[in-house]
Design a protein around this motif. Structure first.
Motif, mmCIF file in Angstrom:
data_model
loop_
_atom_site.group_PDB
_atom_site.id
_atom_site.type_symbol
_atom_site.label_atom_id
_atom_site.label_comp_id
_atom_site.label_asym_id
_atom_site.label_seq_id
_atom_site.Cartn_x
_atom_site.Cartn_y
_atom_site.Cartn_z
ATOM 1 N N THR A 3 0.842 -1.191 0.000
ATOM 2 C CA THR A 3 0.000 0.000 0.000
ATOM 3 C C THR A 3 0.877 1.241 0.000
ATOM 4 N N VAL A 4 0.235 2.365 -0.107
ATOM 5 C CA VAL A 4 0.950 3.641 -0.140
ATOM 6 C C VAL A 4 1.590 3.913 1.213
ATOM 7 N N GLU A 9 6.364 5.014 4.476
ATOM 8 C CA GLU A 9 7.179 4.684 5.635
ATOM 9 C C GLU A 9 8.623 4.395 5.210
ATOM 10 N N GLY A 10 8.804 3.656 4.134
ATOM 11 C CA GLY A 10 10.152 3.393 3.611
ATOM 12 C C GLY A 10 10.828 4.673 3.147
ATOM 13 N N PHE A 11 10.060 5.550 2.537
ATOM 14 C CA PHE A 11 10.604 6.841 2.082
ATOM 15 C C PHE A 11 11.061 7.679 3.271
ATOM 16 N N TYR A 12 10.268 7.722 4.356
ATOM 17 C CA TYR A 12 10.639 8.493 5.542
ATOM 18 C C TYR A 12 11.895 7.926 6.195
#
Length: 126
Positions: A3-4, A9-12
């Motif tokens: 999901t988005v 969360e991975g981007f943060y």
């Protein structure tokens, strides 16, 4: 299913990791510049004592004399060269080893081909 939320969360976490790395590198760079500045300040503080040059009239020109006379030096050099030439004359060249026959090379090629054929057979790629 992805999901988005997982993507964000991975981007943060990625942004946080990169920020921490560059923050630590910046602190290390500032520490290195600080150490360099302190070192320059301490070296400038310890100025060497200035030596006044002698007036031109009092300067004495000293010619360096060779400690060995030229004739004796030539004799010693000739003796060393004669010794080296005699020592090199005693050396004998090493004999060349015979080249191994081509049978061994061909045997190696043949075994490599057999290994490839066996591998292809085992894999079923024949």
């Amino acid at each position: 299913m992805v999901t988005v939320e997982f993507f964000l969360e991975g981007f943060y976490i990625t942004i946080l990791g990169v920020t921490v790395v560059f923050l630590v590198l910046s602190i290390l760079a500032l520490a290195m510049y600080g150490i360099g500045y302190l070192e320059r300040v301490l070296i400038e503080r310890e100025k060497p004592v200035e030596v006044k040059p002698l007036p031109k009239e009092e300067k004495v020109v000293v010619e360096e004399k060779p400690s060995i006379e030229p004739k004796k030096l030539a004799v010693i050099t000739a003796a060393i060269l004669a010794y080296i030439a005699e020592k090199n004359a005693q050396l004998r060249p090493l004999p060349f080893k015979k080249k191994p026959s081509d049978v061994w090379r061909l045997y190696g090629v043949q075994t490599q081909l057999e290994e490839v054929e066996n591998f292809n057979y085992e894999m079923g790629a024949w």
